[in-house]
Design a protein around this motif. Sequence first.
Motif, mmCIF file in Angstrom:
data_model
loop_
_atom_site.group_PDB
_atom_site.id
_atom_site.type_symbol
_atom_site.label_atom_id
_atom_site.label_comp_id
_atom_site.label_asym_id
_atom_site.label_seq_id
_atom_site.Cartn_x
_atom_site.Cartn_y
_atom_site.Cartn_z
ATOM 1 N N GLY A 23 0.799 -1.224 0.000
ATOM 2 C CA GLY A 23 0.000 0.000 0.000
ATOM 3 C C GLY A 23 0.823 1.261 0.000
ATOM 4 N N SER A 24 2.003 1.210 0.584
ATOM 5 C CA SER A 24 2.809 2.424 0.667
ATOM 6 C C SER A 24 3.890 2.472 -0.401
ATOM 7 C CB SER A 24 3.456 2.514 2.057
ATOM 8 O OG SER A 24 4.237 1.370 2.298
ATOM 9 N N LEU A 25 3.820 1.577 -1.371
ATOM 10 C CA LEU A 25 4.846 1.584 -2.415
ATOM 11 C C LEU A 25 4.509 2.583 -3.512
ATOM 12 C CD1 LEU A 25 5.786 -2.176 -2.968
ATOM 13 C CD2 LEU A 25 7.028 -0.413 -1.716
ATOM 14 N N SER A 26 5.530 3.133 -4.107
ATOM 15 C CA SER A 26 5.330 4.067 -5.213
ATOM 16 C C SER A 26 4.850 3.295 -6.443
ATOM 17 C CB SER A 26 6.642 4.772 -5.541
ATOM 18 O OG SER A 26 7.578 3.839 -6.046
ATOM 19 N N ALA A 37 16.289 2.471 -7.334
ATOM 20 C CA ALA A 37 15.630 3.060 -6.158
ATOM 21 C C ALA A 37 14.280 2.383 -5.910
ATOM 22 C CB ALA A 37 15.437 4.559 -6.372
ATOM 23 N N GLN A 45 12.931 0.059 -2.622
ATOM 24 C CA GLN A 45 11.668 0.175 -1.884
ATOM 25 C C GLN A 45 10.920 -1.157 -1.884
ATOM 26 O OE1 GLN A 45 11.242 2.999 -0.407
ATOM 27 N NE2 GLN A 45 12.909 4.040 -1.474
ATOM 28 N N GLU A 67 12.615 -3.574 0.485
ATOM 29 C CA GLU A 67 12.340 -3.285 1.900
ATOM 30 C C GLU A 67 10.949 -3.753 2.301
ATOM 31 O OE1 GLU A 67 13.096 0.846 2.028
ATOM 32 O OE2 GLU A 67 15.281 0.629 2.185
ATOM 33 N N LEU A 82 -1.805 6.262 3.761
ATOM 34 C CA LEU A 82 -0.835 5.186 3.565
ATOM 35 C C LEU A 82 -0.196 4.748 4.876
ATOM 36 C CD1 LEU A 82 1.025 6.540 0.401
ATOM 37 C CD2 LEU A 82 -0.995 5.092 0.517
ATOM 38 N N SER A 129 9.021 10.020 1.625
ATOM 39 C CA SER A 129 9.822 9.686 0.452
ATOM 40 C C SER A 129 10.666 8.437 0.683
ATOM 41 C CB SER A 129 10.707 10.879 0.100
ATOM 42 O OG SER A 129 11.496 10.589 -1.017
ATOM 43 N N ARG A 130 11.211 8.309 1.887
ATOM 44 C CA ARG A 130 12.082 7.158 2.158
ATOM 45 C C ARG A 130 11.289 5.857 2.206
ATOM 46 N NH1 ARG A 130 16.347 9.227 6.735
ATOM 47 N NH2 ARG A 130 17.244 10.906 5.490
ATOM 48 N N ILE A 131 10.062 5.911 2.648
ATOM 49 C CA ILE A 131 9.281 4.671 2.754
ATOM 50 C C ILE A 131 8.599 4.331 1.443
ATOM 51 C CG2 ILE A 131 7.308 3.597 3.901
ATOM 52 C CD1 ILE A 131 8.047 5.087 6.420
ATOM 53 N N THR A 132 8.049 5.337 0.782
ATOM 54 C CA THR A 132 7.278 5.027 -0.424
ATOM 55 C C THR A 132 8.127 5.022 -1.688
ATOM 56 O OG1 THR A 132 6.746 7.325 -0.899
ATOM 57 C CG2 THR A 132 5.270 6.144 0.596
ATOM 58 N N GLY A 133 9.240 5.746 -1.646
ATOM 59 C CA GLY A 133 10.064 5.811 -2.840
ATOM 60 C C GLY A 133 9.639 6.912 -3.802
ATOM 61 N N GLU A 134 8.663 7.715 -3.438
ATOM 62 C CA GLU A 134 8.277 8.836 -4.301
ATOM 63 C C GLU A 134 8.296 10.129 -3.494
ATOM 64 O OE1 GLU A 134 3.521 7.750 -3.917
ATOM 65 O OE2 GLU A 134 4.557 7.596 -5.826
ATOM 66 N N ARG A 152 3.611 13.806 -13.061
ATOM 67 C CA ARG A 152 4.404 12.654 -13.519
ATOM 68 C C ARG A 152 4.287 12.440 -15.019
ATOM 69 N NH1 ARG A 152 2.243 8.037 -9.418
ATOM 70 N NH2 ARG A 152 3.073 8.837 -7.464
ATOM 71 N N ARG A 200 0.342 12.087 -6.742
ATOM 72 C CA ARG A 200 -0.279 10.964 -6.048
ATOM 73 C C ARG A 200 -1.684 11.316 -5.544
ATOM 74 N NH1 ARG A 200 1.427 5.615 -3.966
ATOM 75 N NH2 ARG A 200 -0.499 4.953 -3.005
#
Lengths: 385, 441
Positions: A300-303, A339, A343, A346, B73, B160-165, B350, B395
């Motif tokens: 759910g929190s992935l880009s 990158a 993610q 992880e 999220l 940003s660090r967790i989602t990558g965006e 985007r 997003r």
Amino acid sequence: MRIGYYISGAGHIGLILLVLFGGMFNTPPQSFEVTEVSVISGAEFDAMMQGVQTPDVTTDVAMPAPDLPAEQAPPVESQPDPTPPPPAPQVTEAPETDPVPQQPDPLPQQTEAEVSDEAPVIAPPPQEEVVLSPTISDRPVPRPSERVAPEPVAPPEPDTQVSDAVTEEVVPDEAAEVVREETEGGAPEEATTRIVTEAMEEPSAAPTTSVRPRTRPARPEPVAETPPADPAPEAAPEQQAQEQPEAQPDQTADAVNDALRQALEGGAASPAAGGQSGPPMTSGERDALRVAVQQCWNVGSLSSEALRTTVVVAVSMTEDGKPQSESLRMLGFEGGTEAAARQAFESARRAIIRCGANGFSLPRDKYDQWREIEMTFNPENMRIR
Amino acid sequence: MMTRVLTLLAALLVFAMPAAAQTGGPLRIEITEGVIEPLPFANPDFVAENAAAAELARQIARVVSEDLTGTGLFREIPASAFISQITSFNSPVQFSDWRAINAQALISGAVSVGGDGSVSVKFRLYDVFAGQELGDGLQFNGTQAGWRRIAHKVADAVYSRITGEGGYFDSRVVYVAEAGTKDDRRKRLAIMDYDGANVQYLTDSNAIVLAPRFSPNGDRILYTSYESGFPRIYVMDVASVGRRALPTLEGDMSFAPRFAPDGNTVVYSLTTGGNTDIYRMDITSGAATRLTSTPAIETAPSFSPDGSRIVFESDRSGSQQLYIMGANGGEPQRISFGQGRYGTPVWSPRGDLIAFTKQSKGRFHIGVMRTDGSEERLLTASFLDEGPTWSPNGRVIMFTRETQGATGSASLYSVDISGRNLKQIRTEGGASDPAWSPLQR
């Protein structure tokens, strides 16, 4: 002499014409209403007129006739009750400062009650039961939920703790033979199988999609349990193909050849001594591991880009089925940038560690089979939720 | 018969050579199904490194948590569930205590206030189950007045660090603030933080204002005003609130402006002689170029992020639909083919999606589609939804929702592009026509 014939013929012709067309020029008789008239005598007329005036007379009759002898009056009709009973205080809720007079005088009393300061409590009229035929089907609207999972989960009871697995609540029972430790019951969090947007919540008259039951996992044939000779992850589809329930007759020969080839190749590739021992992992055991990991794989929190990236993660397992955190590593990725792959890795790492914290349910006697595990995390199906 | 013999032979071979069947190498499985749920995180109050920072440390931690949970999220674990506390920024983290409460991410921060009123905020982010830090620690310096911006920046870094965006918390929104009843509505331009805080009014309510739009770097705003009696486009400098009208001929109506990615070109609609077409103008020289030339009404142009294409709405086909043409005009290509009417298209930062308003079967929707018109998804449905604008990271979409009836009012809502997390934005009074700024620098 023929004159007579002529006269006779003309007369006949004229008569015939008169019969045939005589009515053409006559106007049709006008319709008229017929009213029946009866003749009545003067006495009958007086009697009839008295009948017309009966209502007035009847009113007088209803009243007790003062000059009528008491013994001739009908017992029931002799009870004069021309006024309604005085209203009960509970109904009118008349204030105490406005007491009901002792003398029956209903009409003024009613008026008093209607203009009282407090509104009377009026019993609601009986409601008519109207039943409308539904214009739309009662198909349940998808219930939005914070959690989207492969299998839908009904909302747990309000007091139930949320946990990954269903656990029974244990309460003290003095009559029980075996004393069990008191625990609270647990149930998985409510989940739906797809994201329900506001636009989807409109009730529809017909289902737009049908829920198809999943195919039952095929019971593996011994041949299908042979690990593929090619260690690359691409071997998975081939493996799935081997797990088909029954091969078609025309495919049997190919399947046999494949099985023979794999068995022979596997034998050639296997270590001569000190290789893995124990029976092979069954399809059910593999599925159990897969299901256990996917329950904790939260994308759910992935880009968006990470959701397009497939990563292969390797992990070493302890004998009690727990993953060794320090051994977790990404073997490779496909479909995204480095990158995004990080993610995705992880997220996969969290899934393995979190759901393996208490040890995966793996057969101990087959430890050699799962000492090292490579998991391919492919989020393709999750992108379209 | 022969087949059965071969099958039996194969089975015998397999069982006769168990070692051969167990080829060396790891067990391989493929995971194709997962779950979508908010990621639980713990964010204890930041450590106050001096007495003056005590209140600020608590406030900053709260804003960080609100930013993260507001995305839908993340889910914050309440402090009442904590087993251990963070008392020092540099003390080691007891991961087992945080694992026990299922915290998958842990934020540890500290705040100090200098003698000159400056504020210093530093933080670390931990992957609890991996037992390691996610990225390096970061420190932001600012003023006490700007503490909310610092908090937003911390939240952006965590996100940003967790989602990558990229994040979108350190951004602003310009909108039309509304007051009064429907038949006597007063409108003025206002600007606020993305979460509704720090509202400032940019114009008075003497003239109707419409459709404000940020420049690519957020320093200017284009908007339409009826100040002259006709709709006319103005450009305003956000810092000085100074403004000037774009040159148009007397009697012409210009509206629906939007900046090109270069920041020097404006694309807009111009109605002249009863016909509405799309034009582009060099904002410095005032030179205008006509891009469309049909008797239809063509409006709401929006550039692609690379500036090469423009999406707009037109009724040239008989109904209101979306089209894409080159940045210099040319034959447009229709991209919307569904039932209903489409309008107010906006290209995602985007570049992969176009947001739009759709009217169908008596309801209004905010939706997204690919730039070729495929994969249309409706995210909302109500009496009146319109005017989508994208968050800086593409997003989230913010839009106007108006309620029905004489007492109905307009307010701002936001929704994730997945259709989740639909929520109202806090504003003082009514609000419409939002436009999201880029991330602040």
